[in-house]
Design a protein around this motif. Sequence first.
Motif, PDB file in Angstrom:
ATOM      1  N   GLY A 142       0.844  -1.278   0.014  1.00 59.81           N
ATOM      2  CA  GLY A 142      -0.112  -0.019  -0.013  1.00 59.81           C
ATOM      3  C   GLY A 142       0.877   1.298  -0.069  1.00 59.81           C
ATOM      4  N   GLY A 143       0.242   2.215  -0.327  1.00 61.42           N
ATOM      5  CA  GLY A 143       0.799   3.691  -0.317  1.00 61.42           C
ATOM      6  C   GLY A 143       1.762   3.945  -1.411  1.00 61.42           C
ATOM      7  N   MET A 144       1.450   3.201  -2.616  1.00 63.23           N
ATOM      8  CA  MET A 144       2.621   2.962  -3.890  1.00 63.23           C
ATOM      9  C   MET A 144       1.944   3.763  -4.721  1.00 63.23           C
ATOM     10  N   GLY A 145       0.665   4.462  -4.764  1.00 68.20           N
ATOM     11  CA  GLY A 145      -0.080   5.196  -5.735  1.00 68.20           C
ATOM     12  C   GLY A 145      -0.367   4.184  -7.010  1.00 68.20           C
ATOM     13  N   LEU A 146      -0.670   2.872  -6.749  1.00 72.50           N
ATOM     14  CA  LEU A 146      -1.153   2.152  -7.860  1.00 72.50           C
ATOM     15  C   LEU A 146      -2.690   1.759  -7.584  1.00 72.50           C
ATOM     16  N   SER A 147      -3.321   1.628  -8.663  1.00 71.12           N
ATOM     17  CA  SER A 147      -4.620   1.391  -8.685  1.00 71.12           C
ATOM     18  C   SER A 147      -4.911   0.239  -9.323  1.00 71.12           C
ATOM     19  N   PHE A 148      -6.280  -0.133  -9.190  1.00 72.74           N
ATOM     20  CA  PHE A 148      -6.709  -1.575  -9.810  1.00 72.74           C
ATOM     21  C   PHE A 148      -7.887  -1.061 -10.745  1.00 72.74           C
ATOM     22  N   ASP A 149      -8.189  -2.244 -11.592  1.00 74.71           N
ATOM     23  CA  ASP A 149      -9.331  -2.142 -12.493  1.00 74.71           C
ATOM     24  C   ASP A 149     -10.756  -2.095 -11.449  1.00 74.71           C
ATOM     25  N   TRP A 150     -11.474  -0.795 -11.392  1.00 76.57           N
ATOM     26  CA  TRP A 150     -12.526  -0.608 -10.500  1.00 76.57           C
ATOM     27  C   TRP A 150     -13.661  -1.462 -10.870  1.00 76.57           C
ATOM     28  N   SER A 151     -13.862  -1.803 -12.246  1.00 80.01           N
ATOM     29  CA  SER A 151     -14.888  -2.563 -12.750  1.00 80.01           C
ATOM     30  C   SER A 151     -14.784  -3.979 -11.978  1.00 80.01           C
ATOM     31  N   LEU A 152     -13.704  -4.335 -11.480  1.00 81.44           N
ATOM     32  CA  LEU A 152     -13.812  -5.821 -10.628  1.00 81.44           C
ATOM     33  C   LEU A 152     -14.581  -5.734  -9.491  1.00 81.44           C
ATOM     34  N   LEU A 153     -14.921  -4.458  -9.085  1.00 80.11           N
ATOM     35  CA  LEU A 153     -15.991  -4.366  -7.993  1.00 80.11           C
ATOM     36  C   LEU A 153     -17.444  -4.433  -8.312  1.00 80.11           C
ATOM     37  N   ALA A 154     -17.721  -4.293  -9.311  1.00 84.93           N
ATOM     38  CA  ALA A 154     -18.974  -4.280 -10.041  1.00 84.93           C
ATOM     39  C   ALA A 154     -19.999  -5.386  -9.277  1.00 84.93           C
ATOM     40  N   ALA A 155     -19.414  -6.662  -9.136  1.00 87.11           N
ATOM     41  CA  ALA A 155     -20.111  -7.659  -9.037  1.00 87.11           C
ATOM     42  C   ALA A 155     -20.263  -7.967  -7.152  1.00 87.11           C
ATOM     43  N   TYR A 156     -19.386  -7.104  -6.680  1.00 83.94           N
ATOM     44  CA  TYR A 156     -19.249  -7.360  -5.092  1.00 83.94           C
ATOM     45  C   TYR A 156     -20.703  -6.923  -4.415  1.00 83.94           C
ATOM     46  N   ARG A 157     -21.081  -7.934  -3.655  1.00 83.89           N
ATOM     47  CA  ARG A 157     -22.398  -7.825  -3.010  1.00 83.89           C
ATOM     48  C   ARG A 157     -22.294  -8.398  -1.591  1.00 83.89           C
ATOM     49  N   GLY A 158     -21.314  -8.325  -1.129  1.00 88.51           N
ATOM     50  CA  GLY A 158     -21.099  -8.913   0.281  1.00 88.51           C
ATOM     51  C   GLY A 158     -21.593  -7.887   1.307  1.00 88.51           C
ATOM     52  N   PRO A 159     -21.723  -8.707   2.770  1.00 91.97           N
ATOM     53  CA  PRO A 159     -22.692  -8.382   3.596  1.00 91.97           C
ATOM     54  C   PRO A 159     -22.064  -7.191   4.494  1.00 91.97           C
ATOM     55  N   LEU A 160     -20.454  -6.994   4.485  1.00 89.58           N
ATOM     56  CA  LEU A 160     -19.807  -6.247   5.269  1.00 89.58           C
ATOM     57  C   LEU A 160     -19.664  -4.909   4.564  1.00 89.58           C
ATOM     58  N   PRO A 161     -19.671  -3.673   5.238  1.00 89.28           N
ATOM     59  CA  PRO A 161     -19.297  -2.211   4.810  1.00 89.28           C
ATOM     60  C   PRO A 161     -17.657  -2.512   4.124  1.00 89.28           C
ATOM     61  N   TRP A 162     -17.775  -1.585   3.137  1.00 89.48           N
ATOM     62  CA  TRP A 162     -16.272  -1.854   2.659  1.00 89.48           C
ATOM     63  C   TRP A 162     -15.705  -0.287   1.977  1.00 89.48           C
ATOM     64  N   GLY A 163     -14.656  -0.372   1.696  1.00 93.71           N
ATOM     65  CA  GLY A 163     -14.053   1.105   1.048  1.00 93.71           C
ATOM     66  C   GLY A 163     -13.042   0.624   0.046  1.00 93.71           C
ATOM     67  N   LEU A 164     -12.680   1.834  -0.867  1.00 93.80           N
ATOM     68  CA  LEU A 164     -11.639   1.699  -2.159  1.00 93.80           C
ATOM     69  C   LEU A 164     -10.417   2.316  -1.727  1.00 93.80           C
ATOM     70  N   ALA A 165      -9.313   1.837  -1.844  1.00 93.80           N
ATOM     71  CA  ALA A 165      -8.078   2.467  -2.034  1.00 93.80           C
ATOM     72  C   ALA A 165      -7.198   2.057  -3.054  1.00 93.80           C
ATOM     73  N   GLY A 166      -6.124   2.797  -3.185  1.00 97.72           N
ATOM     74  CA  GLY A 166      -5.128   2.383  -4.294  1.00 97.72           C
ATOM     75  C   GLY A 166      -5.338   3.333  -5.475  1.00 97.72           C
ATOM     76  N   GLY A 167      -4.316   4.240  -5.248  1.00 95.57           N
ATOM     77  CA  GLY A 167      -4.055   5.127  -6.589  1.00 95.57           C
ATOM     78  C   GLY A 167      -5.221   6.489  -6.660  1.00 95.57           C
ATOM     79  N   LEU A 168      -5.747   6.331  -5.437  1.00 92.04           N
ATOM     80  CA  LEU A 168      -6.968   7.715  -5.526  1.00 92.04           C
ATOM     81  C   LEU A 168      -6.175   9.004  -5.216  1.00 92.04           C
ATOM     82  N   ASN A 169      -6.650  10.151  -5.812  1.00 95.79           N
ATOM     83  CA  ASN A 169      -6.071  11.444  -5.745  1.00 95.79           C
ATOM     84  C   ASN A 169      -7.173  12.224  -6.067  1.00 95.79           C
ATOM     85  N   PRO A 170      -7.026  13.891  -5.775  1.00 98.30           N
ATOM     86  CA  PRO A 170      -7.979  14.505  -6.002  1.00 98.30           C
ATOM     87  C   PRO A 170      -8.707  14.902  -7.577  1.00 98.30           C
ATOM     88  N   ILE A 171      -7.791  14.135  -8.411  1.00 94.94           N
ATOM     89  CA  ILE A 171      -8.476  14.171  -9.839  1.00 94.94           C
ATOM     90  C   ILE A 171      -9.253  13.063 -10.251  1.00 94.94           C
TER      91      ILE A 171
END
Length: 213
Positions: A142-171
Amino acid sequence: MHSPLIKICGISTADTLAACLAARAEWCGFNFYAPSPRFVSSEQVSRLAAQAGPAIRKAGVFVDASDAVLAEAVAAGRLDAIQLHGHETPQRAAEVRAQFGLPVWKVLSVSEAADVARASAFYEAADFLLFDAKTPKGQMPGGMGLSFDWSLLAAYRGPLPWGLAGGLNPINVAEAARQTKAPLVDVSSGVESAPGVKDIDKIEAFCQAARAL
């Protein structure tokens, strides 16, 4: 859609914590992984926790930490959550939750759909899942400024709350939140001017962008 909650991770100075408070971020993260450029000592985090007060929730970031390390950090940082960013198993996550009585966040490193599917192993053991980009072998987790293909989360329907990290910035954070509908967005290197050096203006810009939905 609702704006996501915001977590600014890797806070280590009074002025950058003040920037988080001014920008009304809901969470800040303190990094207790010694090799990280964002590492904070118990003495540092004790001062920061006193400054934060109840105005912002505090997560401690750990990588395969011992109970002794966790105990010292939880006390010094008056932590509201324990974020496990290493190779912790579901059994270890459950142990930590039972031992410390705090919500456990488990970071899942993602580069393919199978990595998202691994989330199910933690449904009973953790309280929150954080999907982050998988870093190359031998690199900092972590903390490397790398992101992943966000579409991989499109099918996520788990019972737990969750968050997105990886390569996020103001833009890109607004687009990331739109695409994934993430309940929380987590940033570290994306609001820095150098590794471990947070930028007050970028913290403000990130929070504004995340709420501009």
